[in-house]
Write a protein that holds these residues in place. Sequence first.
Motif, short mmCIF file in Angstrom:
data_model
loop_
_atom_site.label_atom_id
_atom_site.label_comp_id
_atom_site.label_asym_id
_atom_site.label_seq_id
_atom_site.Cartn_x
_atom_site.Cartn_y
_atom_site.Cartn_z
N PRO A 93 -0.62 0.76 -7.28
CA PRO A 93 -1.34 1.46 -6.23
C PRO A 93 -1.30 2.98 -6.38
O PRO A 93 -0.39 3.53 -7.01
CB PRO A 93 -0.60 1.03 -4.95
CG PRO A 93 0.78 0.69 -5.42
CD PRO A 93 0.60 0.09 -6.78
N ALA A 94 -2.26 3.65 -5.78
CA ALA A 94 -2.34 5.11 -5.85
C ALA A 94 -1.16 5.79 -5.17
O ALA A 94 -0.86 6.96 -5.45
CB ALA A 94 -3.65 5.58 -5.21
N SER A 95 -0.46 5.07 -4.30
CA SER A 95 0.68 5.65 -3.59
C SER A 95 1.89 5.87 -4.49
O SER A 95 2.80 6.64 -4.16
CB SER A 95 1.09 4.72 -2.44
OG SER A 95 1.48 3.44 -2.94
N TYR A 103 -3.62 2.95 -12.97
CA TYR A 103 -3.43 3.49 -11.62
C TYR A 103 -4.71 3.37 -10.82
O TYR A 103 -5.79 3.71 -11.31
CB TYR A 103 -3.00 4.96 -11.67
CG TYR A 103 -1.60 5.17 -12.18
CD1 TYR A 103 -0.53 5.24 -11.31
CD2 TYR A 103 -1.35 5.29 -13.54
CE1 TYR A 103 0.77 5.43 -11.78
CE2 TYR A 103 -0.06 5.47 -14.02
CZ TYR A 103 0.98 5.55 -13.12
OH TYR A 103 2.26 5.72 -13.59
N GLU A 104 -4.59 2.92 -9.58
CA GLU A 104 -5.74 2.91 -8.68
C GLU A 104 -6.07 4.35 -8.26
O GLU A 104 -5.18 5.18 -8.18
CB GLU A 104 -5.44 2.09 -7.43
CG GLU A 104 -5.27 0.61 -7.71
CD GLU A 104 -4.96 -0.17 -6.42
OE1 GLU A 104 -4.69 0.48 -5.39
OE2 GLU A 104 -4.99 -1.40 -6.48
N GLY A 105 -7.36 4.59 -7.99
CA GLY A 105 -7.74 5.90 -7.49
C GLY A 105 -7.72 6.94 -8.59
O GLY A 105 -7.69 6.65 -9.77
N GLU A 143 4.48 7.25 -6.91
CA GLU A 143 4.77 8.61 -7.33
C GLU A 143 5.71 8.69 -8.53
O GLU A 143 5.63 9.64 -9.31
CB GLU A 143 5.39 9.39 -6.16
CG GLU A 143 4.48 9.49 -4.94
CD GLU A 143 5.20 10.09 -3.74
OE1 GLU A 143 6.42 10.34 -3.84
OE2 GLU A 143 4.53 10.31 -2.71
N LYS A 186 -1.85 -3.22 -12.66
CA LYS A 186 -2.55 -2.21 -11.88
C LYS A 186 -1.68 -1.84 -10.68
O LYS A 186 -1.36 -2.68 -9.86
CB LYS A 186 -3.90 -2.75 -11.40
CG LYS A 186 -4.78 -1.70 -10.73
CD LYS A 186 -6.15 -2.27 -10.42
CE LYS A 186 -7.07 -1.20 -9.82
NZ LYS A 186 -8.42 -1.74 -9.53
N LYS A 229 0.80 -1.23 0.00
CA LYS A 229 0.00 0.00 0.00
C LYS A 229 0.83 1.28 0.00
O LYS A 229 0.28 2.36 -0.18
CB LYS A 229 -0.92 0.01 1.22
CG LYS A 229 -1.91 -1.14 1.27
CD LYS A 229 -2.71 -1.10 2.55
CE LYS A 229 -3.69 -2.28 2.64
NZ LYS A 229 -4.44 -2.26 3.93
#
Length: 236
Positions: free
Chosen positions: A216-218, A234-236, A220, A214, A195
């Motif tokens: 995680p949104a974390s 990307y999630e989110g 960067e 896919k 996460k």
Amino acid sequence: AGSDSLGGGEANPPEQSGSAGYGQVPKYRIVDGKTVADQAYYRSTELGDMALADGIREVGQFSFARSSLSSIVLPEGVETIGYGAFYHCDSLETVSLPDTVMCVEPKAFAFTPWVENFLDGDGGDGDFLTAGGVLIAYRGSAADVKIPGGVRVIAGEVFQNHTEIESVVLPDSLSVVGEGAFEGCSNLGRISFGKNLKEVKDRAFAGNTMAEVKVPASLEKVGLRAFGSAVIHYEG
């Protein structure tokens, strides 16, 4: 024994330190109290046990390569260990890394007793060599690999060309997947991300079998060809 080529050849070592004469440039081993210069101690035969001073943030490329270094303690605050930094330090058996390290480039500890003895099955627990939350080497042969909890950084090329790997589970503690970490894992078809992943460096997962991935949104930062030709969602 390893090759000096390292995918392009070791750079020629700079002149040894000393007063500069006409047409010469003096060699600075520590720059601004923060950086161990590239090739600073390259091929030095005067090193043994060493602890770097507080304030060091970066250890440069080939900085200790092929030296007589036998142990090294890196102080809190070191963030980057450059390409081939300790390459072929043939007496280097003990390494202490702080939990501030966020980048260990490829070949940083290649052909050192510290790593080679581990890969040969001498010492260590399990299949993972870690220090300061950095995963340095892997000696397993499992199809399904679960990175241990507590690992913050996977060093460059740790799993490179482990074609037996089919799936990887990354822990929530992981922030950075290093350059080429899983490059050439040609049967890798599933990645379970933690996460808190922040960065996946160049070619980290290049050469896998995935058509899409896919993340995680974390996340960067994504390096060049980080997931090969896979389409990234990307999630989110």
